[in-house]
Design a protein around this motif. Structure first.
Motif, mmCIF file in Angstrom:
data_model
loop_
_atom_site.group_PDB
_atom_site.id
_atom_site.type_symbol
_atom_site.label_atom_id
_atom_site.label_comp_id
_atom_site.label_asym_id
_atom_site.label_seq_id
_atom_site.Cartn_x
_atom_site.Cartn_y
_atom_site.Cartn_z
ATOM 1 N N LEU A 89 2.532 2.995 14.228
ATOM 2 C CA LEU A 89 3.716 3.571 13.581
ATOM 3 C C LEU A 89 3.824 5.079 13.799
ATOM 4 O O LEU A 89 4.864 5.672 13.510
ATOM 5 C CB LEU A 89 3.685 3.273 12.076
ATOM 6 N N GLY A 90 2.731 5.678 14.278
ATOM 7 C CA GLY A 90 2.738 7.126 14.512
ATOM 8 C C GLY A 90 2.800 7.931 13.232
ATOM 9 O O GLY A 90 3.487 8.949 13.156
ATOM 10 N N VAL A 91 2.077 7.474 12.201
ATOM 11 C CA VAL A 91 2.077 8.178 10.910
ATOM 12 C C VAL A 91 0.648 8.512 10.510
ATOM 13 O O VAL A 91 -0.310 7.880 10.961
ATOM 14 C CB VAL A 91 2.750 7.349 9.786
ATOM 15 N N ALA A 92 0.507 9.514 9.662
ATOM 16 C CA ALA A 92 -0.808 9.915 9.168
ATOM 17 C C ALA A 92 -1.344 8.862 8.206
ATOM 18 O O ALA A 92 -0.579 8.238 7.459
ATOM 19 C CB ALA A 92 -0.717 11.269 8.472
ATOM 20 N N ARG A 93 -2.654 8.681 8.216
ATOM 21 C CA ARG A 93 -3.306 7.727 7.301
ATOM 22 C C ARG A 93 -2.993 8.073 5.842
ATOM 23 O O ARG A 93 -2.889 7.180 4.994
ATOM 24 C CB ARG A 93 -4.829 7.761 7.556
ATOM 25 N N SER A 94 -2.805 9.359 5.560
ATOM 26 C CA SER A 94 -2.534 9.796 4.185
ATOM 27 C C SER A 94 -1.183 9.300 3.663
ATOM 28 O O SER A 94 -0.939 9.325 2.459
ATOM 29 C CB SER A 94 -2.588 11.319 4.091
ATOM 30 N N ARG A 95 -0.320 8.851 4.563
ATOM 31 C CA ARG A 95 0.983 8.317 4.143
ATOM 32 C C ARG A 95 0.915 6.826 3.830
ATOM 33 O O ARG A 95 1.933 6.206 3.551
ATOM 34 C CB ARG A 95 2.030 8.541 5.230
ATOM 35 N N MET A 96 -0.272 6.255 3.928
ATOM 36 C CA MET A 96 -0.404 4.814 3.724
ATOM 37 C C MET A 96 -1.242 4.517 2.484
ATOM 38 O O MET A 96 -2.245 5.183 2.240
ATOM 39 C CB MET A 96 -1.067 4.174 4.937
ATOM 40 N N THR A 97 -0.811 3.504 1.741
ATOM 41 C CA THR A 97 -1.555 3.029 0.583
ATOM 42 C C THR A 97 -1.788 1.533 0.747
ATOM 43 O O THR A 97 -0.838 0.775 0.959
ATOM 44 C CB THR A 97 -0.779 3.302 -0.720
ATOM 45 N N VAL A 98 -3.041 1.135 0.707
ATOM 46 C CA VAL A 98 -3.397 -0.282 0.830
ATOM 47 C C VAL A 98 -3.252 -0.926 -0.547
ATOM 48 O O VAL A 98 -3.858 -0.465 -1.517
ATOM 49 C CB VAL A 98 -4.845 -0.429 1.359
ATOM 50 N N THR A 99 -2.427 -1.959 -0.640
ATOM 51 C CA THR A 99 -2.101 -2.530 -1.945
ATOM 52 C C THR A 99 -2.275 -4.050 -1.993
ATOM 53 O O THR A 99 -2.276 -4.721 -0.962
ATOM 54 C CB THR A 99 -0.637 -2.229 -2.347
ATOM 55 N N SER A 100 -2.390 -4.540 -3.209
ATOM 56 C CA SER A 100 -2.365 -5.979 -3.459
ATOM 57 C C SER A 100 -1.708 -6.220 -4.810
ATOM 58 O O SER A 100 -2.165 -5.699 -5.829
ATOM 59 C CB SER A 100 -3.781 -6.562 -3.465
ATOM 60 N N ILE A 139 -2.381 0.301 -6.687
ATOM 61 C CA ILE A 139 -1.255 0.541 -7.592
ATOM 62 C C ILE A 139 -1.315 1.955 -8.180
ATOM 63 O O ILE A 139 -0.305 2.663 -8.233
ATOM 64 C CB ILE A 139 -1.199 -0.526 -8.715
ATOM 65 N N LYS A 140 -2.505 2.394 -8.602
ATOM 66 C CA LYS A 140 -2.630 3.752 -9.150
ATOM 67 C C LYS A 140 -2.253 4.794 -8.110
ATOM 68 O O LYS A 140 -1.574 5.781 -8.416
ATOM 69 C CB LYS A 140 -4.059 3.994 -9.645
ATOM 70 N N ASP A 141 -2.682 4.583 -6.880
ATOM 71 C CA ASP A 141 -2.372 5.513 -5.803
ATOM 72 C C ASP A 141 -0.872 5.558 -5.538
ATOM 73 O O ASP A 141 -0.277 6.630 -5.364
ATOM 74 C CB ASP A 141 -3.128 5.092 -4.539
ATOM 75 N N LEU A 142 -0.233 4.391 -5.522
ATOM 76 C CA LEU A 142 1.207 4.325 -5.297
ATOM 77 C C LEU A 142 1.959 5.004 -6.436
ATOM 78 O O LEU A 142 2.936 5.732 -6.207
ATOM 79 C CB LEU A 142 1.632 2.861 -5.173
#
Length: 196
Positions: free
Chosen positions: A166-177, A184-187
């Motif tokens: 996607l060409g985006v920084a890892r910091s822009r991603m939140t792994v969720t379930s 969820i807290k991070d989001l």
């Protein structure tokens, strides 16, 4: 508004089927976008700690309108899913016009939460979404959904792969379930940082 959103106050406001019906923006807005089968309703429900605020369907593509939810003075905007649903071409065109009509308006666009299934490589439509968000200079975070389906090692591998694709920084991603509450807290921190 407080320094932290009271998610438990979330309430459904209205659904709109055409861009012309959309209300004037008077509060911060967080838009949720993603493919039809990505688990958008489930994640929204988990975010606000409710089982059925957003309707979860076993049939992808059930969200056919733009749904607005008031969360402690911040509007959560649930856009129709794209790409997967078995609906008519006419209905797909209406959805596309509806989504484009939302983003073409003068709104606050505090944050766009782009949902993607962590188990799959980036699809063409995901890449198009990223191009759209970056070309419009819209603030966004990517929520990688259904992480409970993968072990920790595979989660990290897929996250790094998707960041490259996607060409985006890892910091822009939140792994969720939505099942376990992971991420969820991070989001919520992303949302509150953009709106409060």
């Amino acid at each position: 508004m407080p320094a932290r959103l009271r998610y438990e106050t979330a309430r459904y406001v209205a659904a709109y089927g055409t861009p012309e019906q959309l209300p004037e923006p008077i509060t911060p807005e967080v838009a949720f976008v993603g493919r039809s089968n990505v688990g958008k309703s489930s994640l929204l429900n988990k975010l606000v700690g409710r089982k059925a605020l957003a309707h979860v369907s076993s049939r992808p593509g059930k969200t056919a309108n733009i749904n607005f939810y008031d969360v402690d003075g911040v509007m959560f905007v649930d856009l129709p899913g794209y790409g997967f649903a078995k609906v008519s071409q006419e209905e797909r065109r209406r959805w596309a016009k509806l989504i484009a009509g939302y983003f073409d308006q003068e709104r606050s666009f505090n944050l766009v939460v782009a949902l993607m299934d962590i188990r799959h490589d980036a699809q063409r439509i995901d890449l198009e979404t990223m191009d759209f968000l970056t070309s419009r200079e819209l603030p966004f975070v990517i929520a990688l959904t259904k992480a409970d389906k993968l072990n920790k090692t595979k989660q990290e591998r897929q996250t790094m792969l998707l960041a490259r694709q996607l060409g985006v920084a890892r910091s822009r991603m939140t792994v969720t379930s939505a099942e376990t509450g992971m991420g969820i807290k991070d989001l919520r921190r992303h949302i509150e940082g953009a709106c409060l």
